[in-house]
Design a protein around this motif. Sequence first.
Motif, PDB file in Angstrom:
ATOM      1  N   GLU A   1       0.822  -1.208   0.000  1.00 16.86           N
ATOM      2  CA  GLU A   1       0.000   0.000   0.000  1.00 16.86           C
ATOM      3  C   GLU A   1       0.857   1.259   0.000  1.00 16.86           C
ATOM      4  O   GLU A   1       0.557   2.232  -0.711  1.00 16.86           O
ATOM      5  CB  GLU A   1      -0.924  -0.014   1.218  1.00 16.86           C
ATOM      6  CG  GLU A   1      -1.770   1.239   1.398  1.00 16.86           C
ATOM      7  CD  GLU A   1      -2.787   1.443   0.272  1.00 16.86           C
ATOM      8  OE1 GLU A   1      -3.300   2.567   0.141  1.00 16.86           O
ATOM      9  OE2 GLU A   1      -3.057   0.472  -0.469  1.00 16.86           O
ATOM     10  N   GLN A   2       1.931   1.264   0.783  1.00 16.07           N
ATOM     11  CA  GLN A   2       2.801   2.439   0.832  1.00 16.07           C
ATOM     12  C   GLN A   2       3.415   2.735  -0.537  1.00 16.07           C
ATOM     13  O   GLN A   2       3.504   3.892  -0.953  1.00 16.07           O
ATOM     14  CB  GLN A   2       3.903   2.223   1.871  1.00 16.07           C
ATOM     15  CG  GLN A   2       3.411   2.265   3.300  1.00 16.07           C
ATOM     16  CD  GLN A   2       4.397   1.648   4.276  1.00 16.07           C
ATOM     17  OE1 GLN A   2       5.443   1.142   3.891  1.00 16.07           O
ATOM     18  NE2 GLN A   2       4.065   1.691   5.556  1.00 16.07           N
TER      19      GLN A   2
ATOM     20  N   ARG B   1       2.185   1.761  -3.438  1.00 17.39           N
ATOM     21  CA  ARG B   1       1.107   2.154  -4.340  1.00 17.39           C
ATOM     22  C   ARG B   1       0.787   3.643  -4.186  1.00 17.39           C
ATOM     23  O   ARG B   1       0.639   4.363  -5.177  1.00 17.39           O
ATOM     24  CB  ARG B   1      -0.136   1.304  -4.062  1.00 17.39           C
ATOM     25  CG  ARG B   1      -1.313   1.588  -4.966  1.00 17.39           C
ATOM     26  CD  ARG B   1      -2.336   0.466  -4.950  1.00 17.39           C
ATOM     27  NE  ARG B   1      -2.745   0.082  -3.618  1.00 17.39           N
ATOM     28  CZ  ARG B   1      -2.431  -1.086  -3.042  1.00 17.39           C
ATOM     29  NH1 ARG B   1      -1.678  -1.972  -3.681  1.00 17.39           N
ATOM     30  NH2 ARG B   1      -2.853  -1.372  -1.818  1.00 17.39           N
ATOM     31  N   LYS B   2       0.702   4.119  -2.957  1.00 18.63           N
ATOM     32  CA  LYS B   2       0.411   5.533  -2.712  1.00 18.63           C
ATOM     33  C   LYS B   2       1.523   6.441  -3.230  1.00 18.63           C
ATOM     34  O   LYS B   2       1.271   7.593  -3.609  1.00 18.63           O
ATOM     35  CB  LYS B   2       0.193   5.771  -1.218  1.00 18.63           C
ATOM     36  CG  LYS B   2      -1.119   5.210  -0.693  1.00 18.63           C
ATOM     37  CD  LYS B   2      -1.280   5.485   0.797  1.00 18.63           C
ATOM     38  CE  LYS B   2      -2.631   4.992   1.298  1.00 18.63           C
ATOM     39  NZ  LYS B   2      -2.785   5.218   2.775  1.00 18.63           N
ATOM     40  N   ALA B   3       2.768   5.937  -3.248  1.00 18.27           N
ATOM     41  CA  ALA B   3       3.902   6.723  -3.734  1.00 18.27           C
ATOM     42  C   ALA B   3       4.052   6.655  -5.253  1.00 18.27           C
ATOM     43  O   ALA B   3       4.955   7.282  -5.811  1.00 18.27           O
ATOM     44  CB  ALA B   3       5.186   6.254  -3.063  1.00 18.27           C
TER      45      ALA B   3
END
Length: 355
Positions: A73-74, A76-78
């Motif tokens: 998730e981290q 993906r957000k970046a």
Amino acid sequence: MAATANLPPLRGVIEGFYGTAWPTELRSLYATWLAELGLNCYLYAPKADRYLRRAWTGHWPDGEWRLLRSLAEQHRKAGITFGIGLSPFSLYADYSPVQRGRLQEKIERLNTLEAPFLAILFDDMPGDQTDLAARQADIVADCLAWSCAERVAVCPTYYSSDPVLERVFGARPRGYWRDLGAALPEQVDIFWTGDRVCADALHAAELDAINAELRRPVTLWDNYPVNDGAARSRHLYLEPPPMRDADNLRGVTRGHLCNGMNQPRLTLPALAGLASLYDASLDRHGWLAETLGNATYASLQRDARLFRERDREQLLEHNGQALLQEYDALATPAAREVVAWLRGDYTFDPACLTD
């Protein structure tokens, strides 16, 4: 699965080495670091993660699984393409209905990570069976059918023309690369390390022949700056990837990923060098000074050749105490990685090869 032609080339890092894996908090920081460098991929494939290799049929304990979900998730957000490298150890030797069912269960479990990149890794496994390419292609075809990933890559058992692979893993079957390239769909990427497992140089002319056999441009699994072996673990590689001509490599590759060192922060100079190969406008020195600390980066630049050319034992014998005192006094996280390396915290353990 999207057509590879419609997707940007993958450039970034592979956590794909033996020995000490990276701490979770450092993996999280990589989401920011890669984005700042203009790189776009993190492939999670540490050999120490037994649930990706020897114990691939099992599932991660709940705590580890939550951390892996958070990591995906981290990134993906970046805006970073997060990948999972699955090494179903020697599955091609016995791809029975039972094993096929276990593989489907694993892939469906990995789908819940929503990772856009799946790598099926057949590296560092016995390979001397005549139908090797066909069996591996069958496995990949099933993974393509079950996976939700938008791109899939394969690492062949013989991922280099380096003779060491045949000495260790058995004779390469006749026509292996040709047969594998013919059997795999065109959109599947295929990893290649060069003419050596740890190639001193990567030139376009050397890749033309393997590209023809595999029927596609290779994706570079660049084993620089990785330092997990018996010899390389005695060194640190703190310079840009050497003798890589990005202008020419662009035309004969689909992507370029560097396998990191056991030391995550000390891997950053090589990754900044990779980024600057493909983006000459990047101020890699400024970025590294800011990220690692001005004084620490200055010391690393000064000592880069020393750490590359002299092994750890030689350094300790001649000027080890002075280096230990200097880097200890710098007291930055990157300097502490140098201190830990000098003190032997990353000493090669042959047992890691059998995990």
